[in-house]
Design an enzyme around this catalytic site. Structure first.
Site, PDB file in Angstrom:
ATOM      1  N   LYS A   1      69.546   2.251 -30.906  1.00 26.32           N
ATOM      2  CA  LYS A   1      70.940   2.530 -31.267  1.00 26.32           C
ATOM      3  C   LYS A   1      71.451   3.720 -30.455  1.00 26.32           C
ATOM      4  O   LYS A   1      72.553   3.686 -29.922  1.00 26.32           O
ATOM      5  CB  LYS A   1      71.095   2.874 -32.760  1.00 26.32           C
ATOM      6  CG  LYS A   1      71.033   1.777 -33.751  1.00 26.32           C
ATOM      7  CD  LYS A   1      72.211   0.836 -33.768  1.00 26.32           C
ATOM      8  CE  LYS A   1      71.998  -0.302 -32.846  1.00 26.32           C
ATOM      9  NZ  LYS A   1      71.247  -1.432 -33.324  1.00 26.32           N
TER      10      LYS A   1
ATOM     11  N   GLU B   1      64.294   1.065 -33.662  1.00 24.26           N
ATOM     12  CA  GLU B   1      65.701   0.687 -33.839  1.00 24.26           C
ATOM     13  C   GLU B   1      66.603   1.923 -33.677  1.00 24.26           C
ATOM     14  O   GLU B   1      67.680   1.848 -33.071  1.00 24.26           O
ATOM     15  CB  GLU B   1      65.873   0.032 -35.221  1.00 24.26           C
ATOM     16  CG  GLU B   1      67.288  -0.330 -35.616  1.00 24.26           C
ATOM     17  CD  GLU B   1      67.988  -1.301 -34.668  1.00 24.26           C
ATOM     18  OE1 GLU B   1      67.350  -1.839 -33.752  1.00 24.26           O
ATOM     19  OE2 GLU B   1      69.204  -1.493 -34.826  1.00 24.26           O
TER      20      GLU B   1
HETATM   21  C1  F6R Z   1      71.429  -3.991 -30.323  1.00 25.14           C
HETATM   22  C2  F6R Z   1      71.786  -5.385 -30.290  1.00 25.14           C
HETATM   23  C3  F6R Z   1      70.977  -6.313 -29.444  1.00 25.14           C
HETATM   24  C4  F6R Z   1      70.775  -7.649 -30.179  1.00 25.14           C
HETATM   25  C5  F6R Z   1      70.054  -8.648 -29.258  1.00 25.14           C
HETATM   26  C6  F6R Z   1      69.761  -9.951 -29.970  1.00 25.14           C
HETATM   27  O1  F6R Z   1      72.270  -3.278 -31.186  1.00 25.14           O
HETATM   28  O2  F6R Z   1      72.714  -5.799 -30.912  1.00 25.14           O
HETATM   29  O3  F6R Z   1      69.748  -5.752 -29.114  1.00 25.14           O
HETATM   30  O4  F6R Z   1      70.046  -7.423 -31.333  1.00 25.14           O
HETATM   31  O5  F6R Z   1      70.854  -8.901 -28.145  1.00 25.14           O
HETATM   32  O6  F6R Z   1      70.920 -10.553 -30.438  1.00 25.14           O
HETATM   33  P1  F6R Z   1      70.893 -11.628 -31.573  1.00 25.14           P
HETATM   34  O7  F6R Z   1      70.451 -10.975 -32.825  1.00 25.14           O
HETATM   35  O8  F6R Z   1      72.308 -12.124 -31.656  1.00 25.14           O
HETATM   36  O9  F6R Z   1      69.944 -12.697 -31.127  1.00 25.14           O
END
Ligand code: F6R
Length: 609
Positions: A486, A482
């Site tokens: 980031k 992670e």
């Molecule tokens: C990284 C980030 C993306 C989301 C991914 C899944 O900071 O935000 O990697 O984690 O696109 O998105 P969700 O959680 O909305 O399914």
């Protein structure tokens, strides 16, 4: 991705559309555009490359007036982010905004070219505009025309169509990309995320898969996938809108990092009472399903995948139940074997991630016991389509880089694993232990965030580097992943994470005096092993940044920086150790001057695969 807003009103809707686009910009910001039509059938279209602010500036210098309009902010799939490819796309009298991908666009384009249509863009959306125009020649209302058009389309769409010759009506169609109707007084709206309409209405009708809607000022007709006229339930939203205010912070990401202790404090106050964990959202059938589960499968993408990976350790070490975790885009396209009595858990901040949603839909054909979604958006497709859902209650996350949605997912997962232990074994002490550890979590998080000057200083050195390596072991390996994600997504520095034990199997070759190595070294049973890995890096001249406990025996020395964090119980350590990594990435991006709330090429809600 892509944000859509449409409005039919008895007043000029240009400002409504522009304000809506600003709210929807998190879905994409390569280009933006709108078209408005007045009651005399005079239309104006305006499109600009780049952020919505470019469109807003251009709109201020242009005479735009109309009571019916559609607008779009784009995350490019087909065709470069150029004005010619920006939506709305127009075919004579038909204007279209579209979110999704039309997979058979090449064949349709060829057929339409044979019919004499000329294409000016490289997009798949222009195909829809011409197709509607072509079908319209065969007669019928615009609603009937769109019903015929969707039969030709393969792929995904949330689209809104406007006939310039007949203003006052919008047609919306949903298949794979969410669309929501906002109900006003004497005016109605259509949008890809209801938040964009909060200043105008709190009442929404969520279109379901295959729905086509005709929206006018005083009337809404919805036809389902079987061509039946249907009523969709009107839902009132109580979400807070003030999360769009950055307050004292410079960036949303900064605000969202600092919100974490309070948000988690609120979650614990709401979920943990009298020494017990309660999930109000789960009824008896949900608990029966949990009790029956002998295997847990978690599917997610990106940051949500990393929190799933941490939970993998908890399911097996605390609950003693087997668990495997998979990236949704992989799971959905492979032939998998479902273990007996498997529960599928999907994790998502937005609840609209195309691959995660597709994985959930696939799971329904594969014989899973049932599905549970852990999500931050109660009205999302994922929540509505799962058998059961738990809300992370992180509040609105605006910054593209996930921060508080990650830590709140971890808290929810830990609570769920713990509850599972008590369900399976009434004598289990895990619930008591976890609650004791969690009680102090917000305080520890605050202590780390108070060291922000230190992280801002460290960021100075890191911002000059081209590559960074992150190392962790056990449940800190996903935290290293992670941290790397980031850093790369907001600072554009290449970063890789490795399980520290894997170093000597290849990655050690990367290490030289120019590569900073950030090591997560909580004082747990793996520390002696990790210390050996650290020595391997040190011997090759690596520049080390070690995040660790005060009593873990590390000392600062040449080329070794120690960053001390509080001593933590194992179970909450990953939730705290991610904070320094969020802060480091944030400060590196600030130094590099990137647009860190809206990093290049990315969007908050990934609604295309
Ligand atoms: C990284 C980030 C993306 C989301 C991914 C899944 O900071 O935000 O990697 O984690 O696109 O998105 P969700 O959680 O909305 O399914």
């Amino acid at each position: 991705m892509c944000g859509i807003i449409g409005a039919v009103a008895q007043r000029d809707v240009v400002d409504v559309l522009l304000a809506g686009l600003r709210c929807l910009e998190y879905r994409g910001y390569d280009s933006a555009g709108l078209i408005v039509v007045n009651s005399q059938g005079q239309s104006s279209r305006l499109r600009r490359v780049g952020k919505v602010s470019n469109l807003v500036c251009a709109a201020a210098k242009t005479m735009l007036l109309g009571e019916t309009g559609i607008a779009h902010t784009r995350w490019a799939t087909h065709g470069q982010p150029e004005e010619i490819n920006a939506h709305p796309h127009v075919s004579t009298n038909i204007a279209v905004v579209h979110n999704g991908i039309i997979e058979n666009h090449e064949l349709l384009r060829k057929n339409l070219q044979d019919e004499g249509y000329t294409f000016v863009s490289e997009t798949d959306t222009e195909v829809i505009a011409h197709l509607v125009n072509w079908e319209q020649k065969k007669g019928g209302s615009l609603l009937e025309v769109v019903q015929r058009v969707v039969l030709h389309l393969h792929g995904t769409y949330g689209m809104v169509i406007l006939d310039i010759y007949f203003p006052g009506i919008l047609i919306a169609a949903r298949s794979g990309s969410p669309l929501v109707i906002g109900c006003g007084r004497g005016e109605n709206f259509i949008v890809s995320d209801p938040m964009a309409l909060f200043p105008l209405t709190r009442f929404f009708l969520y279109l379901e898969e295959g729905d086509i809607a005709q929206i006018s000022c005083n009337d809404i007709i919805i036809i389902d996938r079987h061509s039946n006229v249907v009523q969709r339930r009107k839902i009132e939203s109580h979400l807070e809108y003030d999360s769009y205010d950055k307050g004292v912070y410079t960036h949303y990401m900064q605000k969202e990092i600092y919100e974490q202790p309070q948000v988690i404090q609120n979650i614990l106050a709401y979920r943990c009472k009298n020494g017990l964990i309660s999930f109000d959202e789960l009824d008896d059938s949900a608990y029966a399903l949990l009790k029956k589960a002998q295997h847990i499968k978690i599917v997610a993408c990106g940051t949500s995948y990393h929190s799933a990976m941490v939970a993998h350790y908890w399911w097996e070490s605390l609950a003693k139940v087997s668990c495997d975790v998979e990236i949704a885009s992989e799971f959905r396209y492979r032939q998998s074997v479902v273990r007996e009595n498997s529960l599928l858990i999907t994790l998502s901040q937005s609840g609209e991630t195309a691959d995660t949603l597709a994985a959930l839909r696939l799971s329904k054909q594969l014989g899973y016991l049932g599905s549970l979604s852990i999500c931050n958006v109660a009205s999302s497709s994922l929540v509505r389509e799962s058998d059961f859902a738990l809300m992370t209650n992180a509040g609105i996350e605006v910054s593209v880089a996930s921060t508080k949605s990650f830590t709140t997912q971890l808290v929810l997962l830990l609570l769920l694993v713990t509850k599972f232990c008590s369900l399976k074994d009434k004598q289990s002490l895990v619930e008591q232990d976890t609650l004791e550890s969690l009680e102090k979590l917000p305080t520890y998080m605050t202590q780390v965030l108070l060291q922000d000057i230190l992280f801002s200083e460290l960021a100075k050195e890191l911002s000059e580097k081209n590559h960074v390596v992150f190392l962790g072991r056990g449940d800190h390996y996903p935290i290293a992943m992670e941290g790397a994600l980031k850093l790369k997504e907001i600072s554009y520095i290449h970063a890789e994470a490795y399980a520290a034990g894997e170093l000597k199997h290849g990655p050690l070759a990367l290490i030289d005096t120019n590569i900073p190595v950030i090591i997560l070294a909580p004082n747990n049973t793996l520390l002696p092993k990790l210390k050996s890995n650290i020595e391997e890096v040190r011997a090759r001249g690596g520049l080390l940044y070690i995040l660790t406990d005060t009593n873990s025996g590390f000392v600062n020395s040449e080329r070794v920086r120690i960053i001390f964090l509080p001593h933590l119980k194992d179970v909450i350590a990953p939730i705290v150790y991610v904070l320094p990594l969020q802060l480091l990435s944030y400060y590196v991006a600030v130094r590099k001057g990137t647009d860190l709330d809206k990093p290049r090429n990315l969007a908050k809600s990934v609604t295309v695969e």
